[in-house]
Design an enzyme around this catalytic site. Structure first.
Site, PDB file in Angstrom:
ATOM      1  N   HIS A 159      18.831 -64.889   9.580  1.00  0.00           N
ATOM      2  CA  HIS A 159      19.506 -65.952  10.475  1.00  0.00           C
ATOM      3  C   HIS A 159      18.503 -66.660  11.111  1.00  0.00           C
ATOM      4  O   HIS A 159      17.819 -65.997  12.172  1.00  0.00           O
ATOM      5  CB  HIS A 159      20.328 -65.284  11.396  1.00  0.00           C
TER       6      HIS A 159
ATOM      7  N   ASP B  52      17.891 -69.538  13.891  1.00  0.00           N
ATOM      8  CA  ASP B  52      18.354 -70.541  14.669  1.00  0.00           C
ATOM      9  C   ASP B  52      17.540 -71.624  14.685  1.00  0.00           C
ATOM     10  O   ASP B  52      16.420 -71.724  14.808  1.00  0.00           O
ATOM     11  CB  ASP B  52      18.109 -69.942  16.070  1.00  0.00           C
TER      12      ASP B  52
ATOM     13  N   ASP C 126      26.738 -66.537  13.224  1.00  0.00           N
ATOM     14  CA  ASP C 126      26.409 -66.368  14.841  1.00  0.00           C
ATOM     15  C   ASP C 126      27.304 -67.350  15.655  1.00  0.00           C
ATOM     16  O   ASP C 126      27.334 -66.571  16.923  1.00  0.00           O
ATOM     17  CB  ASP C 126      25.035 -66.868  15.006  1.00  0.00           C
TER      18      ASP C 126
END
Lengths: 550, 362
Positions: B35, B37, B160
């Protein structure tokens, strides 16, 4: 963008073309080109329908006249720069007034306006606003053709709203307040960038008893009530000629930090509407979601946080309804905020926050930005308030929401030529559309892919339950545009990465019905004249092939 | 070619099993993922290159470098990539030779799959639909133009964002996605769904659009990380699979038992006997070797020792969706949205709604 504009203008005549400038601080009345010169403004309207916009530019002095795109003088008003604005801009500008006028703009197009010193005999010289302090203790009001807003002489705050067209009067108190943030140690959850954790269920007042200093600005285009709660909380309530919308422009900050108490500032509207624990907020600017206080639709609500747990995202709008009286109070925002209705008849939106603890959710930093001047951030934004019956409210908030999303864009030029010279060399009005789109249809995307292909998205901007605008509408593409003829159309999926006819989704069984389904006709290619049918909330995406006609 | 054939057989085997699975066996889909960002504590470019690691250790370029290397070593291994803002930066720096390898991994061996594939994984609370559609389109069009229709993303993957909007579900549906997975829902909502086995549902996201807005929706179990004890990233400190009985610390039996227990526990809360293990987390796979070497062993030993109860294999969210779909179950529905998000009784993530207040308008 400036190069693009020059290129555009160079298509018309050889020679020097205007240089356009942007002013990033127009919202605090700072714009050097308009403060010191004669100037022209080309205003681009990105929505697919003609629009009337109130324009405002900072100027030095009061004697101006505004000419429209045919060089005809039009009414204008000069409004003195407010003390709130001066407190925000500090040393960054010297404009004394804002020059305001109402501009008619074509759909997907623009118009040029010329601003020059007033001729001594010109009857369209800009109107000077009357500014005065209302007499103590007497209620006072401002009004236009559609609305009358009455303010309490005792508190200085809004007291009633009257919609003249629909003959609706509602007692509305509007106040700026703040929630005290929980702070501190491991035993409590502090407020932070992510978490809203107010201490208690009552917000605090900014000034003692929420008493507000006021002054009034009067004129035929703009009327204002200017309010001051404290040295860091101001608001200007505005009515523009003919618009059935009250604009609440708040200016908040720097939020005091000396006491190290985190503050989360809200604007709260309190009415006597019987809203039955229910309010509505939008989903990313589109369909409205029903919210019910202290309730969750699919599990039992545990009342651990009566305030924060009733907050919902408000990307663009929030409203309450009095079903018995058919009255709706709607607030549109110009940016996403959190909002709620903590009591019946109430709406509140969180407009600014300054916090001194990290909330322990990963950022490892308090939400305490020092800003350009080191004393904290100042936030200026607007709430657009509509009080009306359900159908009028729906039409008004959908069309206003469209304009707030895609605001008209001014390009400022100090090109030293007369309006007549400009008109001889360059167009002063243009439109990309041969006809306006109906009010239900929003032009979501028009993007050039290559020389002959464009990406086009059309959207029905009303819901299936938003009568009477929930009708199926059609738009004919072949000759929709002024500068290009559409000669071929392929309908795509929403992502514009695949032809619609190539998209096949899995089918899932449910108790009610299957999750399959497309609302579009699955024809790979449409036939001329390419008539698109749009049902409520549908978005249709097309790759269009064009031939230029100029 | 031999290895390619093996992959095809494996896929066929999975599909066949799924169709007939009425047994008690648990099928564990291992989904290796990272993941990343697109800007958080560092800027997007700092995250890409791994600059300023004192703020947060994260370098996406190394993730893609090492994953591409590792996928070539074992054709069973899979990986999903989500954030096109990073992938495009990386792709632009690759040689034609590497690009050919990646194309093969995506379109032929189907080990590398683009999931979600917008420019970023957008927030759903304080965003506007126009911007969401634009950013999704930029990423999806990149995939289409560079990898063709067979690489077209089929799954919305919002692991998220702090709560989930109806409009986002509707957009994913209209993008042609077959399913939508996420992690963050209200703690009470999650508890109830776990006990009701309704972690997966059909979300009827749009009253106006009807079926066209419906989308299969799944809530992940261990947030979006691996089961406890099974993080093999450089930033984790869980025990590797130590499988030489001659060496001190041999732990295969214990690790297999814990894995099977985790699978049984999760399966007890889901409607079918297929479950997904999200093997990865924030900026994981910077050294993909550590993950894959241990996952290879885990897959091997669990199947060898407990294969009659738990079958484990590399997978992706879309392969998982296909397996579920073939079971032909009937799913519950949901019509409201997933706001507000709270992760405990006193932590409501409703402050973030007033976060874009500083946006300026001209």
């Amino acid at each position: 963008m400036n190069d693009g504009l020059r290129l555009y203008l160079s298509h018309f005549k050889n020679g020097t073309s205007p240089v356009f400038k942007f002013c990033e601080y127009l919202n605090i009345s700072v714009c050097p080109p308009t403060e010191t010169n004669n100037f022209s403004v080309m205003v681009h309207n990105p929505i697919g329908r003609a629009s009337t916009e109130v324009l405002s530019f900072p100027v030095f002095g009061t004697d101006f006249e505004v000419l429209d795109s045919s060089a005809h003088p039009i009414p204008s008003q000069v409004v003195p720069v407010s003390s709130a604005t001066k407190s925000v801009r500090r040393y960054r500008g010297n404009a004394t007034h804002n020059l305001v006028w109402s501009a008619n703009l074509p759909g997907l197009g623009g118009a040029v306006f010329f601003i020059q010193p007033k001729h001594s005999r010109g009857k369209y010289a800009s109107e000077l606003s009357k500014v005065f302090v209302p007499p103590k203790l007497d209620d006072f009001s401002i009004e236009n053709q559609a609305l009358k807003l009455t303010f309490s002489g005792l508190t200085g705050r809004l007291k009633t709203m009257f919609n003249k067209h629909s003959n609706i009067t509602v007692a509305v108190d509007q106040n700026l307040l703040w929630w005290r943030a929980k702070s501190g140690n491991f035993s409590v959850q502090p407020s932070g960038a992510y978490i809203f954790s107010p201490d208690g269920i009552l917000p605090h007042t900014i000034s003692p008893l929420s008493l507000v200093n006021t002054s009034i600005v009067n004129g035929s285009l703009v009327q204002e009530v200017r309010q001051q709660w404290s040295s860091w909380a101001y608001q200007t309530v505005k009515l523009y000629s003919n618009l059935p919308i009250a604009i609440f422009e708040y200016t908040i900050g720097p939020i005091p930090y000396e006491d190290k108490v985190g503050k989360e500032v809200v604007s709260r509207f309190t009415t006597d509407l019987k809203s039955n624990a229910t309010w509505y907020t939008d989903s990313n600017g589109r369909e409205m979601q029903k919210r019910i206080r202290n309730y969750r639709p699919t599990w039992k609500w545990y009342d651990s946080e009566p305030v924060a747990g009733n907050y919902y995202p408000v990307p663009s709008r929030i409203y309450i309804r009095d079903e018995d009286h058919g009255v709706q109070l709607t607030v549109l925002t110009d940016r996403a905020q959190g909002g709620s209705s903590l009591k019946d008849g109430e709406l509140e939106l969180m407009v600014h926050r300054r916090l001194f603890d990290d909330d322990g959710k990963g950022l490892d930093e308090a939400l305490n930005e020092p800003g350009q001047f080191g004393d904290g951030l100042i936030v200026r934004g607007s709430h657009y308030v509509i009080l009306d019956n359900f159908n009028n409210s729906t039409l008004c908030h959908r069309l206003l929401g469209e304009k707030l999303l895609l605001k008209s864009q001014p390009f400022i030029s100090t090109f030293p030529v007369s309006p007549s010279e400009w008109m001889a060399k360059f167009p002063t009005q243009y439109s990309g559309l041969a006809r306006d789109l109906p009010p239900n249809v929003h032009l979501l995307t028009l993007e050039r892919l290559d020389h002959t292909h464009h990406l086009l998205r059309l959207e029905h901007q009303f819901q299936s339950n938003e009568q009477p605008y929930n009708n199926t509408v059609t738009v004919q593409l072949a000759d929709l545009f002024t500068t290009m003829k559409v000669v071929d159309v392929v309908e795509l999926g929403l992502g514009a990465n695949a032809a619609l006819s190539d998209i096949h989704r899995l089918h899932w069984n449910t108790e009610s019905h299957g999750a399959k389904g497309r609302y579009q006709s699955a024809e790979a290619k449409m036939k001329s004249p390419f008539i698109v049918e749009l049902k409520p909330m549908e978005i249709h995406t097309f790759n269009i092939t064009v031939e230029y006609t100029i | 070619m031999a290895s390619l054939a093996a992959v095809c057989l494996l896929l066929l085997a999975v599909a066949t099993v799924a169709v007939t699975a009425s047994d008690d066996k648990i099928y564990v889909h291992i989904v290796p993922h990272t993941h990343d960002d697109v800007g958080w504590l560092k800027t997007v470019d700092e995250y890409f290159y791994g600059a300023n690691n004192s703020i947060q250790h994260a370098g996406v370029q190394y993730i893609l470098d090492t994953v591409v290397d590792e996928l070539q070593k074992n054709p069973n291994r899979t990986f999903i990539y989500v954030e096109m803002a990073f992938f495009v930066r990386w792709w632009n720096e690759q040689t034609d030779e590497t690009k050919q390898i990646v194309r093969k991994l995506v379109t032929e061996t189907r080990q590398l799959e683009f999931i979600n594939a917008g420019w970023c994984m957008n927030d759903e609370a304080a965003t506007d639909y126009n911007a969401i559609i634009d950013q999704m389109s930029i990423g999806l069009r990149f995939v289409e133009e560079n990898f063709g229709p067979s690489a077209r993303p089929r799954v919305g993957w919002h692991i998220d964002p702090f709560g989930h909007s109806s409009q986002m579900a509707s957009i994913h549906s209209q993008l042609g996605m077959d399913g939508f997975f996420f992690a963050r829902i209200d703690y009470d909502d999650k508890n109830q769904r776990l006990s009701d086995k309704t972690m997966e549902m059909v979300w009827q996201s749009s009253q106006s659009l009807g079926a066209a807005g419906d989308i299969f929706t799944g809530v992940l179990y261990y947030f979006y990380g691996p089961p406890p004890g099974f993080c093999f990233d450089v930033r984790c400190s869980d025990q590797p699979i130590q499988d030489d009985p001659k060496l001190f610390g041999y732990n295969v039996d214990g690790r297999v038992a814990s894995f099977v227990k985790a699978a049984q526990e999760q399966a007890a809360h889901y409607a079918s006997n297929h479950i997904m293990f999200t093997m990865g987390s924030d900026f994981n796979y910077e050294n993909a070797l550590e993950w894959y070497k241990n996952l290879d062993k885990l897959v091997h030993y669990v199947n060898k020792k407990m294969g009659d109860q738990v079958e484990v294999f590399y997978s992706t969210p879309s392969r998982y969706l296909d397996a579920l779909n073939k079971l032909n179950l009937t799913w519950t529905t949901k019509t409201d949205d997933f706001f507000p998000y709270a992760d405990n009784p006193h932590s409501f993530w409703t402050g973030i709604y007033t976060f874009s207040i500083y946006r300026f308008y001209l």
